[in-house]
Design an enzyme around this catalytic site. Structure first.
Site, short mmCIF file in Angstrom:
data_model
loop_
_atom_site.label_atom_id
_atom_site.label_comp_id
_atom_site.label_asym_id
_atom_site.label_seq_id
_atom_site.Cartn_x
_atom_site.Cartn_y
_atom_site.Cartn_z
N PHE A 136 -45.53 22.70 -4.11
CA PHE A 136 -45.67 21.62 -3.13
C PHE A 136 -45.66 22.25 -1.74
O PHE A 136 -44.69 22.89 -1.34
CB PHE A 136 -44.56 20.59 -3.23
CG PHE A 136 -44.70 19.47 -2.22
CD1 PHE A 136 -45.61 18.45 -2.44
CD2 PHE A 136 -43.95 19.47 -1.06
CE1 PHE A 136 -45.76 17.42 -1.50
CE2 PHE A 136 -44.09 18.45 -0.12
CZ PHE A 136 -45.00 17.42 -0.35
N ASP A 220 -43.68 30.23 1.64
CA ASP A 220 -43.35 28.89 2.16
C ASP A 220 -41.83 28.73 2.11
O ASP A 220 -41.24 28.52 1.04
CB ASP A 220 -44.05 27.84 1.30
CG ASP A 220 -43.75 26.41 1.75
OD1 ASP A 220 -42.73 26.18 2.43
OD2 ASP A 220 -44.53 25.51 1.39
N LYS A 249 -38.09 21.91 8.48
CA LYS A 249 -36.88 21.25 7.98
C LYS A 249 -35.62 21.71 8.72
O LYS A 249 -35.36 21.30 9.84
CB LYS A 249 -36.77 21.44 6.47
CG LYS A 249 -37.77 20.61 5.66
CD LYS A 249 -37.49 20.69 4.19
CE LYS A 249 -38.46 19.88 3.35
NZ LYS A 249 -38.21 18.44 3.42
#
Length: 395
Positions: A136, A220, A249
């Site tokens: 994802f 990532d 984040k």
């Protein structure tokens, strides 16, 4: 429906489901809803609120920078942006040639990484980009093309071309990597897949094979960065050096910001005018990220994540519930594997008992609490989660 649910249903786009509650305030590891109910927050906005809620360092950074300078566009720079670029390249070990590009989210960071991969195409022969099955990387068209979940991509086909999804095995790497590959992009832990770790030796093999074939290795770190796994970045557990990482984040602690950090010669691929963002790198976002990362470093919260994560995994296994099939992850990114597909029931019962957790899928509960948790929060979580599991197992 309650009044707020009716308002939500009438006016919020139906790309997201009905929220679990209407939250009004937070303090540390706790939040309160509009009815005054208190919750122990072990999700932290999906690994975002690294310092918890309303941390004085976060509040002071937002208020003081907003009172000075909030936005200037990328025709100018500011001290917070320069400081954050220096900080991120230092923490990532990017060396003297490391550089940073700033956006506003993880998806934007991965869009920048996708474009970076396209630039690694001297002579036009490198037409392939590899990502992993079940990966994802975001919901924008470019990041969605990298995402290895067909049910997310299918409604929006055709995707940007050239992306291939391979299994997360060393054998698949060896079979897939060749001189036509521009880049391989991977998550050190696949959070949305259920907190699934890469096989042992995978990142080391990926580094060796991408280097051999001239491909970029892009990591990532959007969910695994900012100390979440007990290291500043997840790739550091493998002792490798990638060509680029994407972060978001937790680096902003609740303020929207994303970044692409490049290493070595990769830092020279982008040239003037090839990428940008109106809001990216604004002084407000970068000042907050500096404050958050500075507090993580000052307070030793990376080590705390490693220690508390080990403790939580032991505690969960020690509950002895027949529903617990296993515990995965590193640091404070934890996946609790369930023996039955009842994750939705677990989340609902946890909310009823004042505990916020997440169903990554039908058989996995994801935990990503603030990095500030201590003995009291670990004890409270264990007691509440044990009660949740007992209740769901008896249904």
């Amino acid at each position: 429906m309650t009044a707020w649910q009716q308002r939500f249903d009438a006016r919020i786009m139906r790309s997201i489901g009905m929220p679990l509650a209407k939250l009004e305030r937070g303090d540390g590891v706790r939040v309160w809803d509009d009815a005054g109910n208190e919750y122990l927050d072990f999700l932290a906005g999906i690994a975002v609120n690294a310092l918890g809620h309303a941390h004085p360092v976060f509040v002071d950074a937002v208020s003081s920078q907003a009172a000075a300078l909030a936005h200037v566009s990328n025709y100018f720079t500011t001290e917070p942006a320069l400081e954050l670029a220096e900080r991120l390249t230092r923490l990532a070990g990017a060396g003297e040639h490391g550089r940073a590009w700033f956006g506003n989210s993880g998806a934007e960071a991965n869009e920048a990484a996708f474009k970076l991969a396209r630039l690694n195409n001297s002579g036009g022969a490198r037409t392939r980009v590899l990502a992993l099955v079940d990966a994802f990387h975001g919901r924008t068209m470019g990041s969605l093309a990298l995402t290895g979940k067909p049910h997310m991509r299918d409604p929006f086909e055709p995707m940007p071309g050239g992306v291939e999804h391979i299994p997360a095995t060393v054998e698949a790497l060896e079979a897939s990597l060749d001189d036509a590959v521009a880049a391989l992009i991977v998550e050190p832990i696949q959070g949305e897949a259920g907190v699934v770790e890469l096989p042992g030796g995978f990142l080391e093999a990926a580094r060796e094979l991408t280097r051999r074939h001239g491909a970029l290795l892009i990591i990532d770190e959007i969910q695994t960065g900012a100390g979440r796994t007990g290291a500043w970045f997840g790739f550091q557990h493998a002792g490798i050096t990638p060509d680029a990482i994407t972060v978001a984040k937790g680096i902003g602690g609740g303020f929207p910001i994303g970044a692409l950090v490049t290493f070595g010669e990769t830092s020279s691929l982008f040239t003037k005018g090839q990428h940008g963002s109106t809001f990216g790198g604004n002084p407000l976002a970068t000042a907050v990220a500096n404050a958050v990362l500075g507090e993580i470093e000052r307070a030793g919260l990376v080590d705390n994540a490693a220690r508390r994560g080990d403790e939580l995994r032991r505690r969960i296994l020690g509950i002895g519930s027949s529903l617990v099939h296993g515990v995965r992850g590193k640091g404070l990114l934890i996946g609790v594997g369930l023996s039955e597909p009842v994750a939705g029931r677990v989340v609902a019962e946890a909310m009823r008992r004042g505990l916020i957790v997440n169903a990554a899928n039908d058989s996995t509960i994801r935990l990503a609490p603030p990095l500030i948790i201590g003995d009291a929060e670990v004890d409270e979580f264990t007691t509440r989660f044990a009660g949740v599991l007992d209740t769901v197992a008896s249904l």
